[in-house]
Scaffold this motif. Structure first.
Motif, PDB file in Angstrom:
ATOM      1  N   SER A  33      -0.841   4.929  -5.465  1.00 14.33           N
ATOM      2  CA  SER A  33      -1.766   5.917  -6.506  1.00 14.33           C
ATOM      3  C   SER A  33      -2.904   5.520  -5.852  1.00 14.33           C
ATOM      4  CB  SER A  33      -1.233   5.746  -7.676  1.00 14.33           C
ATOM      5  OG  SER A  33      -1.955   4.967  -8.182  1.00 14.33           O
ATOM      6  N   GLU A 188      -2.033   2.247   6.108  1.00 13.57           N
ATOM      7  CA  GLU A 188      -2.766   0.507   6.026  1.00 13.57           C
ATOM      8  C   GLU A 188      -2.302  -1.040   6.743  1.00 13.57           C
ATOM      9  OE1 GLU A 188      -3.647  -0.012   1.589  1.00 13.57           O
ATOM     10  OE2 GLU A 188      -2.755  -2.154   1.996  1.00 13.57           O
ATOM     11  N   ASP A 234      -7.677  13.985  -1.193  1.00 12.43           N
ATOM     12  CA  ASP A 234      -8.323  13.214  -0.006  1.00 12.43           C
ATOM     13  C   ASP A 234      -8.853  11.608  -1.276  1.00 12.43           C
ATOM     14  OD1 ASP A 234     -10.758  13.155  -0.355  1.00 12.43           O
ATOM     15  OD2 ASP A 234     -10.702  14.542   1.548  1.00 12.43           O
TER      16      ASP A 234
END
Ligand SMILES: Nc1ncnc2c1ncn2[C@@H]1O[C@H](COP(=O)(O)OP(=O)(O)OP(=O)(O)O)[C@@H](O)[C@H]1O
Ligand SMILES: Nc1ccn([C@H]2C[C@H](O)[C@@H](COP(=O)(O)O)O2)c(=O)n1
Length: 254
Positions: A33, A188, A234
């Motif tokens: 999150s 990621e 973002d």
């Protein structure tokens, strides 16, 4: 070992905590999150210390595996964690995690640890011990001689708003849709968010949250906790949204 923490599982505020002038910010939320990135940035901008409590559970898991402790033996795991020489560095510009002399910041982010950590984090005796350490870190940052010079701390995890610091000055549940969280983690770890990368990431996000939810409530905001949904924001916009909540409820600005 499997009853979820409820908002009633709350430690009463310690006498005098509110009068020091220090600000404590508690941020919870599911995996991916944005808790770590957002909390670190918010702490830096406010001049507060930063505590990644997930890193503490990860370090406990690394330590148990290093000591060849059987993760299915709850008593052995709890005893090992009580003996763990854990040192958390709480500078948000360069947070560190050491177990004894060993820098474990890298090793605790491996897939091996991400896969195993819920087994340790759902051990209630481990939770008691790590919560005790987390409260001590938060209290230490109320001291004028601390890293934050007594300005306080941002602490993030799964049970900070509800159990570790229900008396925090600002309490935030940082959420995002499962789709956004999977895509972020896939980018990621694998550099993109195509179907294969998302599938490879699912265990670290969805399965882990399901296991961790058996002992903590981090999907629904408890009373007094403000929800910030970052699905369509973002990183920078999310940090700004969190800073706005902190300013609104505590009056603390950059
Ligand atoms: N609002 C956002 N928009 C886009 N990407 C984001 C946003 N917030 C965080 N990210 C990215 O998503 C990834 C996961 O973020 P982060 O590690 O902060 O999440 P987390 O909630 O701490 O996860 P975990 O609990 O699993 O450690 C990181 O690569 C981060 O840069
Ligand atoms: N307060 C907390 C913080 C973390 N956990 C658990 C949940 C995760 O599986 C694990 C690692 O956390 P992450 O680094 O992914 O944020 O630790 C918890 O139960 N309570």
């Amino acid at each position: 070992m499997t009853s979820p923490d409820s908002p009633t599982d709350v430690t009463a505020p310690t006498e005098g905590q509110a009068s020091t002038g220090a600000v404590t910010v508690a941020i919870d939320g599911p995996s991916g999150s944005g808790k770590s990135s957002v909390s670190k940035a918010a702490a830096q901008r406010l001049g507060l210390a930063y505590l990644d409590t997930g890193a503490m559970y990860r370090a406990a898991t690394w330590w148990c595996l290093d000591q060849a402790v059987d993760l299915t033996d709850a008593d052995a795991v709890a005893a090992a964690v009580r003996a763990m020489p854990l040192v958390m560095g709480v500078d948000p510009a360069a947070p560190t995690v050491h177990v004894g002399e060993t820098d474990v910041a890298g090793p605790i982010r491996t897939t091996e640890i991400s896969t195993a950590v819920s087994a340790v984090a759902t051990n209630l005796a481990v939770r008691d011990e790590l919560r005790r350490l987390q409260r001590a870190e938060i209290d230490a940052q109320r001291d004028p001689s601390s890293l934050s010079q007594g300005r306080g701390m941002v602490a993030e995890g799964r049970d900070i708003t509800t159990v570790v610091a229900p008396d925090a000055d600002a309490r935030i549940l940082l959420t995002a849709s499962e789709e956004s969280r999977l895509a972020r983690r896939a980018r990621e770890l694998h550099g993109d968010a195509d179907a294969a990368s998302v599938a490879a990431t699912r265990d670290q996000v969805v399965r882990r949250d399901a296991d961790d939810s058996t002992v903590s409530q981090f999907t629904v905001a408890a009373d007094g906790v403000v929800t910030v949904d970052s699905s369509d924001l973002d990183l920078e916009q999310t940090v700004d949204a969190v800073l706005a909540v902190i300013a609104q409820v505590t009056g603390t600005h950059e």
